[in-house]
Design an enzyme around this catalytic site. Structure first.
Site, PDB file in Angstrom:
ATOM      1  CD  GLU A 273      38.717  13.422  67.394  1.00 17.77           C
ATOM      2  OE1 GLU A 273      39.814  13.174  67.888  1.00 17.77           O
ATOM      3  OE2 GLU A 273      38.541  14.343  66.544  1.00 17.77           O
ATOM      4  CE  LYS A 289      44.800  16.196  64.036  1.00 14.47           C
ATOM      5  NZ  LYS A 289      44.432  17.493  63.460  1.00 14.47           N
TER       6      LYS A 289
END
Length: 479
Positions: A273, A289
């Site tokens: 990420e 997410k």
């Protein structure tokens, strides 16, 4: 002579092999795109022996200003073979967010890690994986006059070339004392990972997830990222942190991986990420997410990805964080420039599929890259929404301090560039122990059992790296 001094390295070494040659120098830092991608995983950077370091502890104030002031002393042109050629680089702990908000402290902080350790690096080994090229770039700082800068740049290039030509260093066991087990937070075993402990029992984690759901129904929050800290002694294959990082890299190649040596601790990350990137005034954040495990069977694996893309709960998680980050970026961006350029796309990594979004903007006049990092820190994808209340609940429910987990590995270049990761899938090697926290976002629709299982799915690559004979993941490929 024009500065910075740029020297091609032919043939280009492997970043992880070069790390082993630089590891004896102070504060070696590797920003490692081990999972190749034409934009997200194109560049890697290796640095060591900074001419200045900045360290902050819990409770310190003014850290962000100190960083900006220090970097401003060494302006450099944007020219160079790669977006970053030197500057400030380091690890930003989750606790650095306490400088921005008054938050409660967790019950246990046995390791007492700093909230920041950053170096100012005048020389960097820069890799472009798209072209297969590498360069040593040296700015000659902290010298200020051109003759002295040129002389220093030449000396530094010669020093680093000699290291690249040398044999990898021989590991010497750290003299840092092991933290006695009796000083650790209460620990719980799990049959699925012998020798690895958690700061939650299974029942305790399920109860904490339910507590978050209760807070959501009461209207306190929309989402909270809840984690458990896995802990293992640094024995056997884990005694050498450089070797352990290379095993982690093989098991879980990632576009935003990295290694940072603080001197008394080391951070080893296989993060998928990006937190924030800033180049030429353009800002991007890529929140993750939504998670599903990979499957060895291609058909079943494709079904997992399709199920993730259609899961209303996972989509809701992602959209909430996108909204939070839009608000964060609006504080440092020109009006109307904040836009969502990717929403809930499935990206696949060695162990899991993820839903990934992207938010972009343009910096407002008078705002720099570190301003953007400060305004969004810590990342919303690992706190929840609203951010401050979510962080209060995290401090209440998680037994131990997060340390560097959910913080960031970041660089801010002399030329104004910035890139940073979210420190997930990250091992902290300190005081004879390995911390391997894993977590996930909890929303109203969450099932506690599923949330608990998801944490173990996310920890699979790290746990495999600790095994005596880790099975290697496929060759690094596009996300």
């Amino acid at each position: 002579m024009n500065l910075p001094l740029v020297v091609p390295i032919v043939p280009a070494p492997d970043p992880a092999e070069a790390l082993a040659r630089f590891a004896a120098l102070p504060h070696v830092a590797l920003f490692d795109s081990a999972q190749r991608h034409p934009t997200l995983g194109r560049y890697s950077y290796l640095m060591a022996d900074p001419f200045e370091t900045l360290r902050a502890a819990q409770g310190d104030q003014g850290t962000w200003k100190r960083l900006a002031d220090r970097l401003a002393r060494y302006p450099a042109p944007a020219s160079g073979p790669t977006p970053f050629t030197g500057g400030l680089a380091g690890v930003f702990g989750y606790g650095l967010g306490d400088e921005l908000e008054r938050l409660p402290r967790p019950a246990w902080d046995e390791f007492g890690l700093p909230t920041l350790l950053a170096g100012v690096y005048d020389t960097a080994l820069c890799f472009d994986h798209a072209t297969g090229e590498a360069w040593l770039v040296s700015h000659g700082f902290p010298e200020q006059s051109e003759p002295k800068r040129t002389q220093r740049a030449q000396r530094r290039v010669e020093q680093f070339l000699a290291l690249l030509a040398a044999s990898p260093r021989v590991f010497c066991e750290s003299t840092t004392p092991t933290l006695p087990a009796e000083r650790l937070a209460p620990r719980f075993e799990n049959a699925r990972a012998p020798g690895v402990f958690s700061d939650f029992s299974r029942a305790g984690y399920l109860a904490a997830v339910q507590r978050v759901i209760n807070y959501i129904h009461a209207g306190d929050v929309f989402q909270v990222n809840l984690s458990q800290r896995l802990l293992a002694p640094a024995v056997g294959v884990a005694q050498d942190p450089v070797a352990l990082y290379r095993r982690l890299r093989a098991c879980s190649p990632a576009p935003f991986g990295g290694y940072f040596d603080l001197g008394d601790a080391r951070v080893l990350s296989a993060s998928p990420e990006r937190f924030l990137a800033v180049h030429d005034g353009a800002v991007e954040t890529r929140p993750i997410k939504g998670t599903r495990p990979r499957d060895a069977d291609p058909k079943a694996d494709a079904q997992q990805a399709e199920a993730l893309a259609a899961d209303a709960k996972e989509l809701a998680e992602n959209v909430m964080i996108v909204d939070l980050l839009r608000n964060d970026l609006s504080r440092v961006s020109t009006p109307e420039s904040v836009r969502v350029t990717q929403l809930c796309a499935v990206e696949s990594y060695a162990q899991v599929h993820h839903l990934v979004s992207a938010v972009e903007s343009r910096l407002a006049p008078g705002c720099g890259a570190l301003d953007a990092l400060r305004c969004a820190f810590p990342g919303g994808s690992i706190t929840g929404a609203p951010k401050v209340r979510a962080m209060e609940i995290i401090a209440e429910l998680e037994p131990t301090a997060r340390g560097f987990y959910c913080g960031s590995l970041a660089y801010a270049g002399f030329n104004g560039s910035l890139d940073s990761s979210i420190l997930i899938r990250t091992i902290t090697h300190a005081a004879g122990w390995l911390q391997l926290p894993v977590g996930g976002g909890v929303v109203a629709q969450s099932d506690p059992e599923r949330e608990y299982e998801e944490t173990w799915q996310k920890g699979a690559g790290m746990l495999r790296a600790l095994s005596p004979e880790p099975s290697e993941a496929p060759e690094p490929s596009e996300a």
